[in-house]
Design an enzyme around this catalytic site. Structure first.
Site, PDB file in Angstrom:
ATOM      1  N   GLU A 116       0.842  -1.207   0.000  1.00 45.09           N
ATOM      2  CA  GLU A 116       0.000   0.000   0.000  1.00 45.09           C
ATOM      3  C   GLU A 116       0.867   1.244   0.000  1.00 45.09           C
ATOM      4  O   GLU A 116       1.879   1.319   0.691  1.00 45.09           O
ATOM      5  CB  GLU A 116      -0.905   0.016   1.240  1.00 45.09           C
ATOM      6  N   TYR A 117       0.447   2.247  -0.789  1.00 43.02           N
ATOM      7  CA  TYR A 117       1.131   3.539  -0.850  1.00 43.02           C
ATOM      8  C   TYR A 117       0.100   4.663  -0.693  1.00 43.02           C
ATOM      9  O   TYR A 117      -1.104   4.443  -0.825  1.00 43.02           O
ATOM     10  CB  TYR A 117       1.836   3.715  -2.199  1.00 43.02           C
ATOM     11  N   LYS A 176       2.536  14.668  -0.204  1.00 44.39           N
ATOM     12  CA  LYS A 176       1.940  15.995  -0.245  1.00 44.39           C
ATOM     13  C   LYS A 176       2.674  16.976  -1.154  1.00 44.39           C
ATOM     14  O   LYS A 176       2.170  18.063  -1.424  1.00 44.39           O
ATOM     15  CB  LYS A 176       1.886  16.584   1.171  1.00 44.39           C
ATOM     16  N   THR A 210      -4.022   4.983  -1.558  1.00 45.14           N
ATOM     17  CA  THR A 210      -5.085   5.558  -0.740  1.00 45.14           C
ATOM     18  C   THR A 210      -5.720   6.756  -1.424  1.00 45.14           C
ATOM     19  O   THR A 210      -5.156   7.362  -2.331  1.00 45.14           O
ATOM     20  CB  THR A 210      -4.552   5.964   0.645  1.00 45.14           C
ATOM     21  N   TRP A 211      -6.897   7.088  -0.924  1.00 42.11           N
ATOM     22  CA  TRP A 211      -7.724   8.165  -1.491  1.00 42.11           C
ATOM     23  C   TRP A 211      -7.983   9.185  -0.399  1.00 42.11           C
ATOM     24  O   TRP A 211      -8.514   8.861   0.655  1.00 42.11           O
ATOM     25  CB  TRP A 211      -9.040   7.553  -1.977  1.00 42.11           C
ATOM     26  N   HIS A 266      -8.172   2.896  -3.800  1.00 38.64           N
ATOM     27  CA  HIS A 266      -9.115   3.190  -2.721  1.00 38.64           C
ATOM     28  C   HIS A 266     -10.102   4.250  -3.218  1.00 38.64           C
ATOM     29  O   HIS A 266      -9.735   5.136  -3.990  1.00 38.64           O
ATOM     30  CB  HIS A 266      -8.393   3.748  -1.496  1.00 38.64           C
ATOM     31  N   GLY A 317     -15.150   6.219   4.309  1.00 30.48           N
ATOM     32  CA  GLY A 317     -14.407   7.458   4.556  1.00 30.48           C
ATOM     33  C   GLY A 317     -14.859   8.052   5.867  1.00 30.48           C
ATOM     34  O   GLY A 317     -15.998   7.865   6.303  1.00 30.48           O
ATOM     35  N   ALA A 349     -20.251   2.517   3.183  1.00 33.10           N
ATOM     36  CA  ALA A 349     -19.493   1.828   2.132  1.00 33.10           C
ATOM     37  C   ALA A 349     -20.383   0.917   1.297  1.00 33.10           C
ATOM     38  O   ALA A 349     -20.180   0.761   0.090  1.00 33.10           O
ATOM     39  CB  ALA A 349     -18.348   1.033   2.753  1.00 33.10           C
ATOM     40  N   GLN A 400      -8.203  -3.591   8.629  1.00 35.02           N
ATOM     41  CA  GLN A 400      -7.462  -2.469   9.192  1.00 35.02           C
ATOM     42  C   GLN A 400      -6.201  -3.018   9.863  1.00 35.02           C
ATOM     43  O   GLN A 400      -6.118  -4.208  10.181  1.00 35.02           O
ATOM     44  CB  GLN A 400      -8.320  -1.741  10.223  1.00 35.02           C
TER      45      GLN A 400
END
Length: 564
Positions: free
Chosen positions: A21-22, A26, A52-53, A81, A112, A131, A184
């Protein structure tokens, strides 16, 4: 391809498979360097990667770019995501259409997080409140175009204290068309195994992919488990507390712990697929695979040349940002902005009132900051934990500064060559020496800021950045690209390590989050209440200022200038 086929194949052949996962960094340079790092990590041959989103689609373009680049440049299957509760329907349609056009065939459908103060929050679009609404929508409009994953919570969702109800929600998401469940992060293997057994008993038969997060640093680990409400077994917490001053040992412990977790889950629960949350770092991931004898020495060789030139020598690229400490890391790092779980605290209004009361004036807010400095308030929206031990030496000065109207959210004293094993100031590998420049970051009213900046500008050893929510900006740093190392260490057999760097790019990136937390704190109170009004007024008008005294051999000067 649809990754469910890979997940099921690994399960049938009973061999361990892994994915990474990445998150989108920023800054522009951070993103460019992540693309370069992704190319090296592609040689480890993950089954797929996920990206990720950001909340409300804040990383929409970057998430799509990262996924499409991973596919086109490195031949990696991607899992995008997608959150729905803070997204308008038109934005969800756009994201799905763009994903389909780009050849992305896998979606992790997530609710979210609602904004803090969710007692007074309503979804942007009433069609998407959970979701399951996103899962149903994708299946209705796209059929089997996308393989869909959903999130599972071995210790229960933070917003659903009833674990039976939480299990029912997961069953409904699967029944609505989810192909697999991704958990998670967790550190209690027994709790996860028990939860997976309950899933099967409940009729949830799709594959479950555990999320594994190697421990990056002690402080970031504490932040993440607190914000995600993750329980950590006492023996693990005790082990980490004993080595928390040695970042190298913490990382090594995190790698060994991840290896043991994967081995136990494979042996005791027959789990074959694991999703490693890399936090955009590479060394820990590689070491985990090596320890599991999964490192593919003759794996994929990427012949294509990345269009982005790496900032650092590729031979050293795996190591140069391995110790991200604090929010002011190197903005060139792919891991810059790693606190994707956010810096603030998710609290319903009742808990916010219990923790911070119902402030009605600026004086009430000032007293909260002072009480935090003195240990009477355990946290603030910008600070999840109590003041660190190293700040004990400047506690009285910080109290005085806050009483003058400079509300501090970050600070550190000057340190000149303390042992890396010092119980207060130490970090990094043993037998080294660490250094710090005194710095302080605070909010200050628009009435006070002009005079303060003039005063700070008179000392040649002081550099500062100042901004407000509207985007007004002031600095006495002439070089816009300048990087100011405020924490560094010298260790045997290593280059100088600089984990904390203050620069314009990182300050501006943090500014958006810092002022966003005023808004999120404000939203924890009823609309038009005195507390909501005063917090909004402060967030709209105050300035965020970061000040560094660059002569680390004069520890008191910064605070003398602030109080003069």
């Amino acid at each position: 391809m649809n990754i469910i086929d890979k997940i099921e194949q690994a399960q049938k052949s009973n061999h361990i498979a892994y994915s990474f996962e990445y998150f989108p960094p920023k800054t522009e340079l951070g993103f460019a360097n992540l693309i370069d790092r992704l190319g090296r990590m592609a040689q480890l041959e993950p089954e797929f990667i996920s990206c990720t989103w950001g909340a409300g689609g804040s990383t929409h373009d970057r998430t799509l770019e990262l996924c499409t680049t991973a596919q086109s440049l490195y031949g990696l299957d991607t899992l995008m995501h997608l959150t729905c509760t803070n997204m308008e329907k038109a934005k969800i349609d756009e994201a799905l259409e763009q994903a389909q056009k780009a050849g992305i065939r896998n979606i992790l459908a997530l609710r979210g997080d609602p904004p803090r103060g969710h007692e007074y929050w309503t979804p942007v679009d009433s069609e998407f409140q959970h979701a399951i609404d996103l899962v149903k929508y994708i299946r209705k409009h796209y059929g089997d175009t996308f393989c869909i994953g959903v999130a599972g919570y071995p210790e229960g969702h933070i917003d659903c204290p009833d674990k039976e109800q939480d299990m029912q929600y997961l069953k409904e998401k699967v029944d609505a068309g989810a192909d697999f469940v991704m958990t998670q992060l967790f550190y209690d293997v027994d709790a996860c195994v028990t939860w997976m057994q309950k899933c099967r008993a409940y009729g949830i038969q799709v594959p479950i992919v555990p999320g594994i997060m190697p421990i990056p640093t002690y402080q970031s680990f504490r932040r993440m488990i607190n914000l995600c409400n993750v329980k950590v077994p006492d023996n693990i917490m005790s082990d980490l507390d004993a080595i928390k001053g040695d970042d190298q040992k913490v990382k090594e412990y995190g790698v060994n712990l991840a290896v043991k977790m994967i081995q136990r889950l494979h042996k005791e629960a027959g789990i074959c697929n694991f999703h490693i949350s890399t936090l955009n770092l590479e060394r820990s991931t590689r070491l985990i695979l090596e320890a599991l004898h999964l490192h593919k020495e003759n794996g994929l060789h990427v012949n294509k040349v990345s269009p982005w030139a790496p900032i650092h020598d590729p031979a050293k690229a795996e190591l140069w940002d391995e110790f991200p400490n604090g929010r002011y890391g190197d903005s060139r790092s792919p891991a810059y902005g790693e606190n994707t779980y956010s810096s603030g605290q998710i609290l319903p209004t009742s808990q916010a009132i219990l923790k911070w009361g119902e402030p009605e004036t600026e004086q009430d807010i000032a007293q909260l900051f002072i009480n935090y400095i003195n240990g009477q308030v355990k946290s603030l929206p910008w600070c999840e934990e109590a003041l660190h031990t190293e700040s004990e030496t400047i506690r009285q000065r910080l109290t005085d500064i806050n009483q003058r109207g400079y509300w501090t959210v970050s600070s550190q004293p000057a340190v000149n060559g303390a042992s890396s094993q010092d119980k207060i100031y130490g970090w990094g590998p043993k037998n080294g020496y660490v250094y710090q420049k005194a710095f302080i970051e605070f909010f200050v009213s628009d009435q006070q800021v002009a005079e303060l900046l003039i005063r700070l500008g008179k000392d040649d050893s002081i550099t500062y950045y100042a901004t407000n929510q509207k985007g007004d900006f002031s600095t006495n740093v002439s070089d816009a690209e300048a990087q100011n190392a405020v924490t560094w260490g010298v260790f045997p057999g290593k280059e100088i390590i600089q984990p904390t760097i203050i620069e314009k790019a990182s300050f501006e990136a943090w500014k958006d989050e810092a002022f966003g937390l005023w808004t999120e704190w404000e939203e924890q109170y009823a609309p038009n209440s005195p507390s909501q009004k005063v917090l909004k007024e402060i967030g709209d008008s105050y300035w965020l200022v970061n000040v560094v005294h660059n002569d680390f051999q004069k520890p008191d000067v910064l605070f003398d200038v602030m109080l003069s």
